[in-house]
Design a protein around this motif. Structure first.
Motif, short mmCIF file in Angstrom:
data_model
loop_
_atom_site.label_atom_id
_atom_site.label_comp_id
_atom_site.label_asym_id
_atom_site.label_seq_id
_atom_site.Cartn_x
_atom_site.Cartn_y
_atom_site.Cartn_z
N ASP A 95 -34.94 -26.48 -13.68
CA ASP A 95 -34.99 -27.19 -12.40
C ASP A 95 -36.06 -26.57 -11.50
OD1 ASP A 95 -34.18 -29.13 -10.53
OD2 ASP A 95 -32.76 -27.75 -9.60
N TYR A 96 -36.21 -25.26 -11.55
CA TYR A 96 -37.20 -24.56 -10.73
C TYR A 96 -38.60 -24.62 -11.34
CZ TYR A 96 -33.50 -22.64 -7.83
OH TYR A 96 -32.43 -22.49 -6.97
N ASN A 97 -38.69 -24.73 -12.65
CA ASN A 97 -39.97 -24.79 -13.36
C ASN A 97 -40.11 -26.16 -14.02
OD1 ASN A 97 -40.81 -21.79 -13.27
ND2 ASN A 97 -38.71 -21.74 -13.99
N ARG B 154 -31.52 -21.05 -27.61
CA ARG B 154 -31.52 -22.15 -28.58
C ARG B 154 -30.21 -22.93 -28.50
NH1 ARG B 154 -34.00 -18.73 -32.11
NH2 ARG B 154 -32.06 -18.13 -33.12
N TYR B 155 -29.09 -22.20 -28.44
CA TYR B 155 -27.78 -22.85 -28.36
C TYR B 155 -27.66 -23.65 -27.06
CZ TYR B 155 -22.75 -23.45 -27.82
OH TYR B 155 -21.52 -24.00 -27.61
N ALA B 156 -28.08 -23.06 -25.95
CA ALA B 156 -28.01 -23.75 -24.66
C ALA B 156 -28.87 -25.00 -24.67
CB ALA B 156 -28.46 -22.81 -23.54
N LEU B 157 -30.06 -24.91 -25.23
CA LEU B 157 -30.95 -26.08 -25.29
C LEU B 157 -30.36 -27.18 -26.16
CD1 LEU B 157 -34.42 -24.34 -25.50
CD2 LEU B 157 -33.59 -25.80 -23.63
N SER B 158 -29.72 -26.81 -27.26
CA SER B 158 -29.12 -27.84 -28.12
C SER B 158 -27.97 -28.55 -27.39
CB SER B 158 -28.66 -27.26 -29.44
OG SER B 158 -27.55 -26.42 -29.27
N ASP C 102 -28.07 -32.51 -26.39
CA ASP C 102 -26.99 -33.41 -26.81
C ASP C 102 -26.43 -34.21 -25.64
OD1 ASP C 102 -27.28 -32.55 -29.40
OD2 ASP C 102 -25.54 -31.20 -29.36
N ALA C 103 -26.45 -33.61 -24.46
CA ALA C 103 -25.94 -34.28 -23.25
C ALA C 103 -27.04 -35.05 -22.52
CB ALA C 103 -25.32 -33.26 -22.32
N ASP C 104 -28.24 -35.13 -23.10
CA ASP C 104 -29.38 -35.82 -22.50
C ASP C 104 -29.76 -35.26 -21.14
OD1 ASP C 104 -29.76 -37.55 -24.66
OD2 ASP C 104 -28.29 -38.97 -23.88
N THR D 92 -38.20 -29.94 -20.56
CA THR D 92 -38.16 -30.33 -19.15
C THR D 92 -36.76 -30.84 -18.82
OG1 THR D 92 -38.99 -32.54 -19.71
CG2 THR D 92 -40.62 -30.93 -18.94
N LEU D 93 -36.39 -30.71 -17.58
CA LEU D 93 -35.09 -31.20 -17.13
C LEU D 93 -35.16 -32.71 -16.96
CD1 LEU D 93 -32.34 -29.90 -16.37
CD2 LEU D 93 -33.07 -30.04 -14.01
#
Length: 87
Positions: A35-37, A57-61, A65-67, A84-85
């Motif tokens: 959100d900041y970057n 990696r886990y957080a990004l997956s 998954d939640a778009d 990107t967010l």
């Protein structure tokens, strides 16, 4: 009527983060850093969040998954993905 108008923007901002609320803390942190970057690679996210690469990696997956996060290949280095967010 003006009180409902004042409440509406707050509701929109809370709705924006609703898909992230029930996620693990690491996913929330990654989303907030994005959100900041504007755009970051996985290694940049690990550096910014001070989380291990595996956790990022886990957080990004979970976020993908939640778009909540969009990813694309880097034009400068096709081995890397840019995140990107999306919310």
């Amino acid at each position: 009527m003006s009180t409902t108008e004042a409440v509406a923007p707050d509701e929109e901002s809370t709705d924006r983060w609703d898909p992230v609320r029930e996620m693990p803390p690491s996913a929330k942190l990654v989303a907030k850093v994005l959100d900041y970057n504007d755009t970051l690679t996985q290694s940049q996210l690990a550096e910014e969040t001070l989380l291990p690469p595996r956790t990022v990696r886990y957080a990004l997956s979970r976020l993908e998954d939640a778009d909540v996060v969009d990813s694309r290949f880097s034009f400068t280095d096709a081995r890397k993905r840019l995140y990107t967010l999306a919310i």
